[in-house]
Design a protein around this motif. Structure first.
Motif, short mmCIF file in Angstrom:
data_model
loop_
_atom_site.label_atom_id
_atom_site.label_comp_id
_atom_site.label_asym_id
_atom_site.label_seq_id
_atom_site.Cartn_x
_atom_site.Cartn_y
_atom_site.Cartn_z
N ALA A 58 3.72 -26.15 -34.98
CA ALA A 58 3.29 -26.62 -36.30
C ALA A 58 1.81 -26.97 -36.22
CB ALA A 58 4.11 -27.85 -36.71
N ALA A 59 1.02 -26.50 -37.16
CA ALA A 59 -0.43 -26.75 -37.17
C ALA A 59 -0.70 -28.26 -37.23
CB ALA A 59 -1.06 -26.06 -38.37
N GLU A 61 -0.60 -34.69 -41.16
CA GLU A 61 -1.88 -34.88 -41.83
C GLU A 61 -1.86 -36.11 -42.74
OE1 GLU A 61 -5.72 -34.45 -43.03
OE2 GLU A 61 -4.74 -33.28 -41.46
N SER A 67 3.60 -30.29 -40.27
CA SER A 67 2.14 -30.22 -40.37
C SER A 67 1.64 -31.11 -41.50
CB SER A 67 1.69 -28.77 -40.61
OG SER A 67 1.99 -27.97 -39.50
#
Length: 113
Positions: A4-5, A50, A46
């Protein structure tokens, strides 16, 4: 493993430092490359990593490459999401879920929205 980014990977070797000794609550996804629902969960993780930066640390652990940690926490199904606080698991969830539902489940924990 489906990365996952914006989500760090932890291993058996780094789990204690990165998860158990973290200053924040940590959401660990126990995942595997062959896991379809894990792929669905990657963008959700992700986004949460964030949005919750500074309040919640989000990491992934590849169960095939990190058997010791997987067995130690009794993980049998993928994906398993486990929240750790102060070195202890405080919540476990099995299966992919939409972002709204995961945030609601995390909100039950005081330090996370």
């Amino acid at each position: 493993m489906i990365k996952a980014a914006g989500v760090d990977e932890v291993t058996d070797a780094t789990f204690e430092d990165e998860v158990l000794r973290a200053g924040l609550p940590v959401l660990v996804e126990f995942t595997a490359a062959w896991c379809g629902p894990c792929r669905q969960l990657a963008p959700v993780l992700s986004a949460i990593a964030e949005e919750e930066r500074g309040r919640l640390k989000v990491v992934q652990l590849d169960v095939d490459a990190n058997q010791e940690t997987t067995v130690a926490y009794g993980v049998l199904s993928m994906p398993t999401l486990m929240v750790f606080r102060d070195g202890e698991p405080v919540k476990a969830m099995v299966g992919a879920r939409p972002k709204r539902r995961l945030l609601a489940e995390l909100a039950e924990l005081a330090d996370v929205r």
